[in-house]
Write an enzyme that holds these catalytic residues in place. Structure first.
Site, PDB file in Angstrom:
ATOM      1  N   SER A  95      10.832   3.041  11.597  1.00 46.57           N
ATOM      2  CA  SER A  95      11.150   1.624  11.543  1.00 46.57           C
ATOM      3  C   SER A  95      10.821   0.916  12.867  1.00 46.57           C
ATOM      4  O   SER A  95       9.718   1.031  13.372  1.00 46.57           O
ATOM      5  CB  SER A  95      12.613   1.447  11.137  1.00 46.57           C
ATOM      6  OG  SER A  95      12.900   0.130  10.760  1.00 46.57           O
ATOM      7  N   ASP A 223       8.960   0.265  -0.021  1.00 43.31           N
ATOM      8  CA  ASP A 223       9.798  -0.024   1.142  1.00 43.31           C
ATOM      9  C   ASP A 223      10.182  -1.503   1.151  1.00 43.31           C
ATOM     10  O   ASP A 223       9.329  -2.369   1.343  1.00 43.31           O
ATOM     11  CB  ASP A 223       9.032   0.347   2.415  1.00 43.31           C
ATOM     12  CG  ASP A 223       9.912   0.376   3.653  1.00 43.31           C
ATOM     13  OD1 ASP A 223      10.870  -0.410   3.714  1.00 43.31           O
ATOM     14  OD2 ASP A 223       9.625   1.182   4.557  1.00 43.31           O
ATOM     15  N   HIS A 252      12.758   2.752   2.386  1.00 46.22           N
ATOM     16  CA  HIS A 252      12.774   2.813   3.851  1.00 46.22           C
ATOM     17  C   HIS A 252      13.475   4.070   4.366  1.00 46.22           C
ATOM     18  O   HIS A 252      13.142   4.571   5.435  1.00 46.22           O
ATOM     19  CB  HIS A 252      13.471   1.566   4.398  1.00 46.22           C
ATOM     20  CG  HIS A 252      13.126   1.235   5.805  1.00 46.22           C
ATOM     21  ND1 HIS A 252      11.825   1.039   6.244  1.00 46.22           N
ATOM     22  CD2 HIS A 252      13.920   1.041   6.908  1.00 46.22           C
ATOM     23  CE1 HIS A 252      11.826   0.744   7.530  1.00 46.22           C
ATOM     24  NE2 HIS A 252      13.082   0.739   7.964  1.00 46.22           N
TER      25      HIS A 252
END
Length: 272
Positions: A95, A223, A252
């Site tokens: 991320s 995602d 995610h």
């Protein structure tokens, strides 16, 4: 518990398991080093030294009121590598931490780094601008940030299923979801708010073109936090040489829902 002092005196907590080639796991925004437990333990038992630290404002590290920009965060990474004098390091970033890693490489070079993996990263530039028309409009980002700040626990609860893409059949226990929400809450509200502004406003397009270390990019095509068209696929097109892999129907929280597959890809990439 082990701690190190960063360049500005901020005290950061870290984990260091096993022996062998170091593999450093960088956590995503709001998450701490514990988010990598399904990678760190099994890989530490396969001849690797697995490490991770809690970003400032996160987990067991100091909840300071400053330093949530990528320049400062990349200097925290530099301080950690220097504290343990780590070399030949494989860095796996999830991320927002992809930005910390890229900024570190463009500021400090790759002398300590063997190769990198960018997993579900928010790179290269999420915001909609004249030269980035398919990015996220600022009004939408502001609305999301306001809703989260108004009732953070509720917002986390409402968005947890999308984080794991459970609507596509990804299996995650209710206990694991509650655990992940609590880990996100173990982050100061100031840090949570300011890192989102940092993610949204930082443009890494030029820096990604400078990356020369062996790179693997992994992204889920479902995602909801880092849309693959805005993030993964664009990053793939910007880094001159890379290995790119998409996980179908994956959200995610890839290190939880697809831990075994991700671990296998990490090991394969290290050996390649």
């Amino acid at each position: 518990m082990p701690y190190f002092d960063s360049h500005d005196g901020t005290r950061l907590h870290y984990q260091d398991w096993g022996t062998g080639q170091p593999v450093l796991f960088l956590a995503g925004g709001w998450l701490s080093s514990t988010s990598w437990e399904l990678q760190m333990l099994p890989l530490s038992r396969q001849g690797l030294r697995t490490l991770s630290y809690d970003r400032r404002g996160h987990g067991k590290s100091d909840w300071v009121g400053h330093g949530y920009d990528y320049d400062t965060l990349s200097e925290d990474l530099a301080a950690f590598l220097e504290h343990l004098d780590l070399r030949d390091v494989v860095v796996v970033a999830h991320s927002m931490s992809g930005g910390e890693l890229i900024r570190y490489l463009t500021r400090h070079g790759s002398e300590r780094i063997n190769r990198i993996m960018l997993v579900s990263c928010t790179l290269p530039f999420p915001a909609q601008t004249a030269d980035n028309p398919d990015g996220v409009p600022k009004a939408i980002a502001d609305a999301v940030n306001a809703a989260r700040a108004a009732d953070r626990p509720l917002w986390m609860e409402q968005n947890a299923q999308a984080f794991f893409a459970t609507h596509l059949g990804n299996q995650v226990s209710s206990a694991r979801i509650e655990w992940m929400i609590q880990k996100c809450m173990d982050c100061s509200l100031l840090a949570a708010d300011e890192i989102m502004e940092t993610i949204f406003t930082t443009d890494f397009r030029a820096e990604l073109r400078e990356i020369t270390v062996p790179t693997m990019i992994i992204h889920g095509d479902a995602d909801a936090s880092a849309n693959i068209d805005i993030c993964g696929r664009k990053t793939k097109d910007l880094i001159p040489v890379n290995t790119y892999k998409e996980y179908p129907g994956t959200g995610h929280g890839i290190m939880i829902t697809h831990a075994a597959q991700l671990n296998a890809d990490i090991l394969d990439f290290i050996k390649s």
